[in-house]
Write a protein that holds these residues in place. Structure first.
Motif, PDB file in Angstrom:
ATOM      1  N   SER A 116     -36.483  -0.890 -31.242  1.00 26.26           N
ATOM      2  CA  SER A 116     -36.439  -0.598 -29.813  1.00 26.26           C
ATOM      3  C   SER A 116     -35.440   0.521 -29.568  1.00 26.26           C
ATOM      4  O   SER A 116     -34.551   0.775 -30.385  1.00 26.26           O
ATOM      5  N   LEU A 117     -35.611   1.192 -28.455  1.00 30.90           N
ATOM      6  CA  LEU A 117     -34.690   2.252 -28.031  1.00 30.90           C
ATOM      7  C   LEU A 117     -33.990   1.747 -26.782  1.00 30.90           C
ATOM      8  O   LEU A 117     -34.644   1.504 -25.761  1.00 30.90           O
ATOM      9  N   ALA A 140     -34.205  -5.321 -36.019  1.00 31.08           N
ATOM     10  CA  ALA A 140     -33.685  -6.510 -36.677  1.00 31.08           C
ATOM     11  C   ALA A 140     -32.949  -6.093 -37.956  1.00 31.08           C
ATOM     12  O   ALA A 140     -33.241  -5.043 -38.537  1.00 31.08           O
ATOM     13  N   GLU A 141     -32.030  -6.939 -38.368  1.00 31.97           N
ATOM     14  CA  GLU A 141     -31.118  -6.586 -39.447  1.00 31.97           C
ATOM     15  C   GLU A 141     -31.856  -6.063 -40.685  1.00 31.97           C
ATOM     16  O   GLU A 141     -32.829  -6.653 -41.135  1.00 31.97           O
ATOM     17  N   GLY A 142     -31.396  -4.946 -41.193  1.00 31.82           N
ATOM     18  CA  GLY A 142     -31.945  -4.416 -42.442  1.00 31.82           C
ATOM     19  C   GLY A 142     -33.157  -3.516 -42.265  1.00 31.82           C
ATOM     20  O   GLY A 142     -33.470  -2.711 -43.136  1.00 31.82           O
ATOM     21  N   LEU A 143     -33.851  -3.652 -41.136  1.00 34.11           N
ATOM     22  CA  LEU A 143     -35.089  -2.873 -40.972  1.00 34.11           C
ATOM     23  C   LEU A 143     -34.819  -1.371 -40.934  1.00 34.11           C
ATOM     24  O   LEU A 143     -35.506  -0.591 -41.595  1.00 34.11           O
ATOM     25  N   ALA A 144     -33.835  -0.979 -40.130  1.00 35.26           N
ATOM     26  CA  ALA A 144     -33.590   0.455 -39.962  1.00 35.26           C
ATOM     27  C   ALA A 144     -33.340   1.120 -41.313  1.00 35.26           C
ATOM     28  O   ALA A 144     -33.906   2.176 -41.613  1.00 35.26           O
ATOM     29  N   VAL A 157     -25.009  10.496 -32.549  1.00 38.91           N
ATOM     30  CA  VAL A 157     -24.597  10.725 -31.155  1.00 38.91           C
ATOM     31  C   VAL A 157     -24.832   9.535 -30.247  1.00 38.91           C
ATOM     32  O   VAL A 157     -24.187   9.405 -29.216  1.00 38.91           O
ATOM     33  N   ASN A 158     -25.783   8.679 -30.599  1.00 33.73           N
ATOM     34  CA  ASN A 158     -26.039   7.568 -29.679  1.00 33.73           C
ATOM     35  C   ASN A 158     -25.975   6.196 -30.361  1.00 33.73           C
ATOM     36  O   ASN A 158     -26.538   5.235 -29.872  1.00 33.73           O
ATOM     37  N   HIS A 159     -25.293   6.133 -31.481  1.00 36.57           N
ATOM     38  CA  HIS A 159     -25.055   4.865 -32.175  1.00 36.57           C
ATOM     39  C   HIS A 159     -26.346   4.183 -32.621  1.00 36.57           C
ATOM     40  O   HIS A 159     -26.457   2.964 -32.598  1.00 36.57           O
ATOM     41  N   SER A 160     -27.325   4.978 -33.020  1.00 34.09           N
ATOM     42  CA  SER A 160     -28.574   4.402 -33.507  1.00 34.09           C
ATOM     43  C   SER A 160     -28.367   3.739 -34.862  1.00 34.09           C
ATOM     44  O   SER A 160     -27.565   4.216 -35.673  1.00 34.09           O
ATOM     45  N   PHE A 161     -29.111   2.675 -35.103  1.00 32.22           N
ATOM     46  CA  PHE A 161     -29.068   2.044 -36.416  1.00 32.22           C
ATOM     47  C   PHE A 161     -29.591   3.057 -37.428  1.00 32.22           C
ATOM     48  O   PHE A 161     -30.613   3.711 -37.208  1.00 32.22           O
ATOM     49  N   HIS A 220     -28.714  -8.364 -26.715  1.00 29.07           N
ATOM     50  CA  HIS A 220     -27.710  -8.822 -27.673  1.00 29.07           C
ATOM     51  C   HIS A 220     -27.170  -7.689 -28.554  1.00 29.07           C
ATOM     52  O   HIS A 220     -26.248  -7.897 -29.327  1.00 29.07           O
ATOM     53  N   PHE A 221     -27.720  -6.495 -28.429  1.00 27.99           N
ATOM     54  CA  PHE A 221     -27.154  -5.368 -29.166  1.00 27.99           C
ATOM     55  C   PHE A 221     -26.031  -4.680 -28.392  1.00 27.99           C
ATOM     56  O   PHE A 221     -25.326  -3.835 -28.924  1.00 27.99           O
TER      57      PHE A 221
END
Lengths: 801, 252, 152
Positions: free
Chosen positions: B111-112, B158-162, B179-183, C10-11
């Protein structure tokens, strides 16, 4: 006096029999903001008609004659006294604004294509296209609710552009805020109903962000003035520039044209917005006037813009105007002023049922445009509205009898002669001004100029606006070439913004100037504001002979002769400078009653002028940025520095008594601007930065923020009109000065080019270091790394926004 | 007979990057047409070589970015989009278009969302081109720069996906300074076919060299990276591909 | 019938509450923001819940808390901030328009209110009065503050 209830849709007001006291009460009770003279003029009109007005008719008069719509102070006859010498001014607008434009229209035929009579003025960009700008204030609504105020302020001025000609395309926006200091102690505000400057700042920035970004119009230029003088009366200016084909500037309207309303629906929003902004604020305002607060719906306006611009491209629009203050009454009223027309209020799409006639006609619901089109074009426009998922409805027809006729529920609720409606009685006002040019200030300064420079770079009025600029999408439309943050790191300041225009090889620069710190000498403030606007535009590459200006005045109470006197002097100074520079005014606006009543007295703003301007840039190649690009290039300064620290940041920082405000000399100013422009066209200039607040020292530091090269300056070389001390040379804010960088191979030509004008090579850039060093004679008075200076400048606002 | 690849741009109420995106497509050689969403029917989708969802604020993005546009597309055009993809069509989402594609589930799950500081961010971002032979990216070097302008561009999953998207080559573009704290610094994604492509940065805003903020930018004498982005996919669709027939594109 | 749901991402980290104030020095408290929807409706509860899940919740990043109880514990107090009904709440407006366009058969929406809820945590000195003064504009907002079980 109880008005008789004749019909639920309207009332008839027994005006003819009313006493003066009745008339006053009526104006107060209905919130009409009309003077007794106005009420009596309306009364005489209805006596001559041999009938009483309906509530609708009375509201239409109040709205049409409001300060907001008719600029009655700017049209008033003023008895003005300067230092005991009396003069009569036959209208500020006519004398100091329109006359400038008329004179320049003769000097520069075919440059000004439209001025003052439409929602925005236009100048010629090239053979096919024209460009225009409009700036509006939204002060009172923003004082009460900053987010909503700036939000609808920007939405409104965008509609002005959409409603100019047969529909101009909005291409860029600007915003200017005057606020109290963000570190104001909340306990020191004089009233609970005054919103803290930081609350105002957050609100107005987000309001502009959420409207501009969603409309897809880049917000590319702006300014913020932080000054205690605005802590109770914030000023919020929003402006939008638009582009239109030259042959679409003229509106066309004929009897038989259909009147359509496009966009949002009509509700009970913002009733009395026009009359509200024609009165001052007080402790009760926030509770009382919440009816005037609206939140904008930018997507509604975006859809209306899409329909309108699509329809215009198919040649379907005869005339268009926005529904702003005064609502349909004002928009349709102006539209049919020449021919007359009939409006059927039953057809207007409503947000909720049960609105009375005057509410529908005067409602100031946002995001509505009014169109007049040939009958055969109606169906296509309705289809386009459907295509873009919005509404368009036929609500009337243009007639040929000069009468504005409005019907609701089968009854005629308004029948007014369009001519009378636009003949508000002229006001008579008195003003006076004592002009004192003070002696040069003696600034008691310990000679630590490095510390002073750091402090000035951190000053709220100098420090980087980056946190705010990044909230605005300044790149949408893909045409922003001169960005508000540029240079190698994309974080250095710009003098003016530049956009490319689709369909033209020319570009447009947008600049602005607001110098309330010079308020002690309003005449010079007016001159300096015009000069700075032009200087910024020239510094980014605009042709000094193809510049158009806008004036936006704000002040407190025009009935106060001293306040009005300062305004008159500002207008005079502005007018002189514009005329000398050949820069016409194409549009303007004024806002009064920016004062706040408390138990302990009235707080008014200093009379404030926002000058803004459009400049034409011949080609993309001419666009210049502010920062140093090369090592071993020459740093040049054009313009004279004077012993003029009055109103300067330095003087305020040092708490010194005010010295003289900067003077202005037209031939030097235009001489420098024209010479610099031809030098730019000859490709001799690498970068240029105008000297403004903070003077030479700040301009030098800012130029260095590219950190591309060190800078070595010799202060004794600076052209000055006297033997000035270091502080004066560094921090004086004299007008008409531009700093620029010239490569070694061009410096001889540039020297010759500037012969006869104040010009000097004041330093060099260096590959050896990344410092700013300033020598004055034998003393090294500043020696700082550019990185440290930039750090001071960059982070001044970050704790607050 | 028109030979240029044909791209349509879906315009929702609030879409506002359609004009410059169409300009960029045309400059790169496409025939581009902006279509108000109400006008779009199955035939328009299926008649195009590429469907573009440009940037903006579809229906205002007040519920969450892209949600209403996603629902509107799903209500009427799911089947034709499916056929369009089966027939080899390309689907490009930029900024708000990327958000819509994510909500539609046409790209790897994630998600964004809003930035941690709650702000809009208009700036330039340095990006790593992680799929240098991809049809959209093959004319671009390993490191490029493009403008970003969004409030909801932080990629989360979800954890690990990125991280797995980066490993599997589904993350086409990543931020060099996040710049925007993306995973996993993800700025752009593709699906398994490589024909659905979403990105937060705006290539249409860097079509010309003069759009760069630095007058001394040395990347290219005339064009910006956005030109080469659109030129890459243009040449692919026009059959000018140097490496024809690529089906999937993995990290090299 | 009435249904209340609260949605939280939750993020999103807990943020520094000082940034909400007019004097943004460090006050040692944090806050979390949620959206709280109150539906007045008739018809099927599960159909409404389906609507909420498919339209209002991002399944990747957000949690749906079904019911009126607060979705956090151990907060000092929370502030609910709503726009007055006479003002345009754009999120509410677009939700209502969407529901109207869909013409659902198994439930109908009679009334909707949307609040932004701010939970405050930690041992700092930010009082509810401060928060009310610096975050609420009585001209446009209705609001209330409720103390929680957390200790300052």
């Amino acid at each position: 006096m109880e008005p008789a209830l004749l019909d639920p849709t309207y009332q008839r007001i027994p005006l003819r029999k009313s006493s003066d006291a009745d008339l006053r009460n009526l104006s107060d009770e209905r919130g009409l903001s009309l003077s007794l003279d106005d009420m009596k003029a309306i009364q005489r009109h209805f006596i001559s008609l041999d009938r009483d007005p309906t509530d609708v008719e009375l509201e239409v008069f109040a709205q049409t004659w409001s300060e907001h719509c008719k600029h009655r102070v700017f049209n008033a006859v003023i008895r003005h006294t300067v230092n005991g010498r009396a003069e009569v001014i036959d209208g500020i607008f006519k004398t100091y604004i329109r006359s400038v434009t008329e004179t320049i229209m003769e000097q520069k035929p075919d440059f000004i294509l439209s001025a003052f009579h439409d929602n925005a003025g236009f100048i010629r960009l090239d053979e096919q296209l024209a460009v225009g700008l409009k700036v509006e204030t939204h002060n009172h609504p923003s004082a009460i609710e900053p987010y909503a105020g700036s939000n609808t302020g920007l939405g409104g001025v965008i509609r002005d552009i959409l409603g100019a000609g047969t529909g101009a395309r909005p291409v860029a926006s600007l915003d200017v805020f005057c606020l109290g200091r963000p570190d104001t102690d909340p306990e020191t505000l004089p009233s609970e109903s005054v919103i803290h400057p930081l609350g105002l700042l957050r609100g107005v920035v987000r309001g502009v962000r959420d409207y501009g970004n969603r409309m897809g119009i880049p917000t590319i230029a702006g300014a913020i003035q932080f000054d205690d003088g605005y802590r109770c009366n914030p000023l919020v200016f929003c402006g939008t520039a638009g582009v239109i084909p030259v042959d679409e500037i003229e509106k066309q309207i004929e009897p038989g044209y259909r009147i359509l309303v496009l966009g949002g629906r009509t509700g009970r929003d913002g009733l009395h917005g026009a009359t509200f902004s024609s009165a001052s604020l007080g402790e009760q305002s926030r509770e009382e006037d919440q009816g005037a607060v609206q939140i904008g719906n930018p997507i509604e306006e975006k859809k209306a813009a899409d329909v309108l611009l699509h329809a215009r491209s198919e040649g379907l629009i005869g005339s268009v105007t926005d529904c702003g203050a005064g609502g349909l009454s004002s928009a349709a009223g102006e539209m049919v002023a020449e021919h007359g027309g009939e409006i059927y209020l039953d057809k207007a799409p409503l947000k909720e049922p049960g609105l009375s006639g005057w509410e529908i006609f005067l409602s100031e619901s946002q995001e509505r445009m009014v169109l007049a089109v040939k009958p055969e074009n109606v169906d296509r426009i309705l289809a386009l509205a459907d295509l873009y998922e919005t509404e368009c409805t036929e609500i009337g027809i243009v007639s040929d009898n000069g009468i504005l006729r409005v019907s609701h529920r089968g009854r005629e609720i308004c029948r007014l002669d369009c001519g009378v409606l636009h003949e508000a009685p002229r006001q008579h006002l008195t003003s006076s001004h004592e002009r004192i040019v003070p002696a040069p200030a003696r600034i008691d300064s310990t000679p630590d100029f490095s510390a002073d420079l750091h402090a000035i770079l951190r000053d709220f009025n100098i420090t980087s606006r980056e946190p705010i600029i990044r909230e605005y999408d300044h790149e949408v439309q893909g045409n922003t070439l001169g960005k508000p943050l540029a240079g190698p790191g994309g974080d250095c300041p710009g003098d003016a913004a530049v956009i490319r225009i689709d369909g033209s090889r020319r570009c447009v620069a947008i600049g602005l100037s607001i110098l309330p710190a010079l308020h002690a000498d309003p005449y010079r403030m007016g001159q300096a504001s015009v000069d700075e606007t032009i200087r910024q535009l020239v510094a980014v590459g605009a042709d000094p002979d193809r510049i158009a200006l806008l004036d936006n005045f704000c002040m407190g109470n025009p009935a106060d002769p001293d306040e009005l006197g300062a305004l008159v002097e500002t207008a005079k100074g502005m007018s002189t400078a514009a005329l000398e520079c050949g820069a016409p005014f194409i549009s303007g606006k004024d806002s009064f009653y920016n004062s706040f009543e408390t138990e302990s007295g009235t707080e008014s703003i200093p009379p404030t002028l926002l000058a803004s301007g459009l400049g034409i840039i011949e080609s993309e190649e001419d666009i210049l940025f502010t920062t140093i690009r090369r090592a071993n290039s020459h740093i040049c300064l054009a313009g004279t520095t004077g012993r003029e620290t009055g109103g300067s940041v330095y003087e305020r920082m040092k708490g010194a008594t005010a010295g003289p405000a900067p003077s202005w000399e037209p031939d030097t100013a235009m001489g420098i601007y024209r010479r610099l422009h031809s030098a730019i066209r000859n490709n001799w200039i690498l970068s240029a930065h105008d000297l403004s607040e903070g003077g030479l020292a700040v301009a030098l530091a800012e130029s260095g923020f590219s950190i591309s090269a060190g800078m070595e300056i010799r202060l004794e070389t600076v052209p000055a009109d006297d033997k000035l001390d270091s502080a004066e040379l560094l921090f004086s804010e004299s007008t008409s000065r531009i700093l620029f960088e010239v490569a070694n191979e061009s410096i001889d030509e540039v020297r010759r080019h500037f012969e006869g004008l104040p010009f000097a090579v004041i330093g060099r850039t260096s590959a050896e270091h990344r410092r700013l060093t300033i020598h004055h004679d034998d003393d090294l008075i500043i020696n700082e790394t550019l990185t440290d200076l930039k750090k001071s400048w960059k982070n001044g606002l970050t704790p607050y926004y | 007979m028109e030979k240029r690849p044909y791209a349509i741009l879906l315009k929702f109420p609030g879409t506002n990057c359609d004009v410059e995106t169409a300009r960029a497509l045309e400059t790169a050689g496409f025939r581009a047409e902006i279509m108000p969403f109400r006008q779009v029917v199955s035939e328009t989708i299926e008649g195009a070589n590429m469907v573009v969802l440009p940037g903006g604020f579809s229906y205002g993005d007040y519920i969450m970015a892209g949600r209403l546009a996603q629902l509107k597309i799903e209500h009427g055009l799911s089947a034709s989009l499916e056929r369009f993809m089966e027939n080899g069509g390309y689907l490009l989402g930029i900024c708000n278009g990327f958000q819509i594609l994510m909500r539609m589930g046409l790209l790897p799950a994630g998600s964004l969302i809003a930035h941690p500081d709650g702000r809009f961010a208009c700036r330039w971002a340095r990006l790593r081109n992680r799929c240098p032979s991809h049809p959209f990216l093959r004319f671009l070097p390993d490191e490029i720069e493009l403008p970003v302008a969004h409030a909801e561009g932080r990629f989360v999953a979800a954890e690990g996906l990125a991280e797995s998207y980066v490993e599997r080559g589904l993350a086409t573009l990543t931020y060099q300074d996040n710049v925007n704290h993306s995973f996993a610094s993800i700025a752009g994604l593709q699906d398994e076919t490589g024909r659905v492509f979403g990105m937060m940065p705006h290539p249409e805003r860097f079509l010309y060299r003069s759009q760069h903020y630095d007058p001394d930018w040395v990347g290219d004498p005339d064009w910006g990276w956005g030109y080469y982005f659109f030129k890459s996919i243009h040449d692919e669709l026009a059959g000018l591909s140097r490496e024809p027939g690529l089906k999937t594109h993995t990290n090299e | 019938m009435r249904k209340i749901v609260e949605i939280h991402n939750h993020f999103q980290p807990a943020k520094d509450a000082s940034n909400l104030l007019y004097t943004p020095a460090d006050h040692g408290m944090t806050y979390r923001e949620t959206r709280r929807y109150s539906f007045q409706y008739s018809g099927s509860d599960s159909a409404l819940l389906d609507f909420v899940q498919s339209v209002l919740v991002d399944p990747v990043s957000e949690d749906l808390h079904d019911g009126p109880s607060p979705c956090f514990k151990d907060y000092i107090f929370h502030l609910d901030l709503m726009l007055k009904p006479s003002l345009l709440d754009l999120e509410k407006e677009y939700i209502r328009n969407y529901v109207r366009d869909q013409a659902y058969t198994d439930w109908t929406l009679d009334e909707l209110s949307v609040a932004h809820r701010y939970y405050f945590f930690g041992k700092g000195d930010i009082t509810p009065q401060r928060i009310a003064r610096d975050m609420v504009n009585p001209v446009i907002h209705t609001w209330n503050i409720v103390y929680g079980t957390g200790t300052a």
